[in-house]
Write an enzyme that holds these catalytic residues in place. Structure first.
Site, PDB file in Angstrom:
ATOM      1  N   SER A 173       0.847  -1.198   0.000  1.00 54.95           N
ATOM      2  CA  SER A 173       0.000   0.000   0.000  1.00 54.95           C
ATOM      3  C   SER A 173       0.882   1.248   0.000  1.00 54.95           C
ATOM      4  O   SER A 173       0.976   1.991   0.985  1.00 54.95           O
ATOM      5  CB  SER A 173      -0.920  -0.006   1.226  1.00 54.95           C
ATOM      6  OG  SER A 173      -1.775  -1.125   1.187  1.00 54.95           O
ATOM      7  N   GLY A 175       0.732   4.170  -1.481  1.00 50.32           N
ATOM      8  CA  GLY A 175       0.121   5.475  -1.252  1.00 50.32           C
ATOM      9  C   GLY A 175      -0.041   5.777   0.223  1.00 50.32           C
ATOM     10  O   GLY A 175       0.169   6.917   0.665  1.00 50.32           O
ATOM     11  N   ASP A 176      -0.417   4.778   1.007  1.00 50.31           N
ATOM     12  CA  ASP A 176      -0.562   4.968   2.444  1.00 50.31           C
ATOM     13  C   ASP A 176       0.774   5.262   3.112  1.00 50.31           C
ATOM     14  O   ASP A 176       0.900   6.194   3.914  1.00 50.31           O
ATOM     15  CB  ASP A 176      -1.175   3.723   3.086  1.00 50.31           C
ATOM     16  CG  ASP A 176      -2.675   3.633   2.885  1.00 50.31           C
ATOM     17  OD1 ASP A 176      -3.361   4.647   3.074  1.00 50.31           O
ATOM     18  OD2 ASP A 176      -3.161   2.546   2.540  1.00 50.31           O
ATOM     19  N   THR A 177       1.775   4.453   2.813  1.00 52.87           N
ATOM     20  CA  THR A 177       3.045   4.609   3.513  1.00 52.87           C
ATOM     21  C   THR A 177       3.758   5.894   3.106  1.00 52.87           C
ATOM     22  O   THR A 177       4.434   6.516   3.933  1.00 52.87           O
ATOM     23  CB  THR A 177       3.952   3.393   3.266  1.00 52.87           C
ATOM     24  OG1 THR A 177       4.053   3.121   1.867  1.00 52.87           O
ATOM     25  CG2 THR A 177       3.388   2.153   3.940  1.00 52.87           C
ATOM     26  N   SER A 180       2.178   8.483   5.144  1.00 54.24           N
ATOM     27  CA  SER A 180       2.682   8.370   6.518  1.00 54.24           C
ATOM     28  C   SER A 180       4.019   9.074   6.665  1.00 54.24           C
ATOM     29  O   SER A 180       4.260   9.805   7.635  1.00 54.24           O
ATOM     30  CB  SER A 180       2.835   6.896   6.905  1.00 54.24           C
ATOM     31  OG  SER A 180       1.624   6.196   6.813  1.00 54.24           O
TER      32      SER A 180
END
Length: 404
Positions: A173, A175-177, A180
């Protein structure tokens, strides 16, 4: 201390207190990075099932192995944010922390009276990291956003995969990391500003799609200047030659990056193509790009004649960047990972051993570490609520009515 939290030397973020609201990946991973370097992270989860990540991917004794990694060093508090008393507790916690991290859809916290305006009024020095699919403003702000969609909108999916096949995901994932990481950087920048320049706190607005877009290199300048629309190019690097993935004689694959001018000459010498090493038209990248197909064919012909390990030995001796495509098993067995303590052995609540990824980055004086693996649901509720003056009898009442 390299692989576990030090008991004698304070970690880099010792004394920093973080309140984590939200679930799954983007917000929680940002908080995880802070927790790994000594911040006290208080993770708020709904009573009953907790963060959905607890049930994602492979489970051990009913709990996700991913959970144990991402939630290490955090304290779990259960609060039903749909209840007034739970929201009051969040307000009290917000007055005692340095950073709040959340990844709800924009407007959700405001409906609960927990938005930036409300919390910063209670704690003027508060730093708030707000991660969402499309950001806190703009026409798309209220759309639901997940990493898969952000990777499309940010331009990554369009250039990932082979030109004759549909776009593909990267396998994690991303895009999430990425969001973050930007959220963590933003929090640290805001903390430095607060310390160095005084004044009030601020909020950091991180959009998943923008976090992806920010790493897309020269995608937009090339389009704006020349009209060039970058497309999928498989395993090669468009406009950079030679750099590709090549099949070896034993059916395995080797990635070779021979795109530096000096490296290219060493690579050609290593594969027995001195004629190409000395060709004037191939001396610079722009010339090699025009002959990229021919170069890939020459390199591929050489790799197909030998097994992967032999190819790697020859290329390493020639000082050419090359490597195998690592599987999880390769990573787990690799001596370099072990030497740099990037695989660390921990123990799960039932006593079973578990290997976790090591901490990145590596600070020389105050390295991060793992004090404990991801906590049980609500494990620290009593402790954290006591820290803001809520005694055991009050916690028992709140637990009985489902607030905690």
């Amino acid at each position: 201390m390299t692989t576990s939290a030090s008991e004698t030397q304070p970690l880099a973020l010792h004394g920093v207190r973080v309140l984590e609201l939200g679930s799954l990946i983007a917000g929680p991973y940002a908080a995880a990075l802070l927790a790994q370097f000594g911040a006290e992270v208080i993770k708020v989860e709904p009573p009953g099932d907790g963060d959905p990540l607890r049930k994602w991917r492979k489970l051990h004794d009913g709990t996700s192995l991913w959970w144990y990694t991402q939630s290490r060093n955090k304290k779990s508090v259960t609060l039903d944010l749909k209840k007034d008393e739970a929201r009051d507790i969040v307000r009290r916690l917000a007055q005692s922390v340095d950073i709040v991290i959340e990844n709800f859809r924009p407007g959700t916290l405001e409906k609960w009276g927990l938005g930036w305006e409300q919390l910063s009024a209670l704690n003027p020095k508060l730093i708030m990291v707000r991660i969402s699919g499309y950001g806190q403003s703009g026409p798309y702000r209220e759309r639901p956003g997940f990493a898969a969609i952000a990777e499309c909108m940010g331009g990554l999916r369009q250039v990932t995969g082979f030109p004759d096949r549909p776009p593909v995901r990267t396998g994690v994932s991303l895009g999430d990391t990425l969001a973050s990481l930007y959220g963590t950087i933003g929090a640290l920048l805001a903390m430095h500003h607060l310390k160095a320049n005084g004044g009030a706190g601020q909020f950091i607005d991180v959009a998943l799609y923008e976090s992806v877009f920010a790493i897309m290199e020269s995608l937009i300048p090339e389009y704006a200047e020349t009209g060039f629309v970058r497309e999928r190019s498989g395993a090669s690097l468009p406009g950079i030659s030679p750099s590709n993935t090549y099949r070896c004689g034993d059916g395995q694959y080797v990635v070779i990056a021979g795109n530096g001018d000096g490296i290219f000459k060493r690579l050609m010498a290593a594969i027995g193509r001195d004629d190409l090493a000395g060709a004037p038209e191939l001396a610079r990248n722009d010339g090699r790009v025009r002959h990229n197909a021919m170069l890939d064919e020459a390199i591929g012909a050489w790799t197909q004649q030998r097994p992967l390990d032999e190819a790697l030995r020859i290329l390493e001796a020639a000082d050419v960047p090359a490597g195998r495509v690592y599987t999880a098993a390769d990573i787990h067995a690799d001596p370099h990972y072990r030497a740099r303590e990037m695989i660390e052995r921990r123990v799960l609540p039932d006593g079973a051993p578990i290997d976790l990824p090591g901490i990145v980055p590596k600070l020389s004086a105050t390295p991060g570490g793992t004090a404990w693996v991801g906590p049980a649901l609500g494990q620290h509720t009593d402790e954290v609520l006591a820290s803001i003056g809520i005694d055991a009898d009050a916690v028992a009442r709140l637990r009985a009515d489902g607030t905690v």
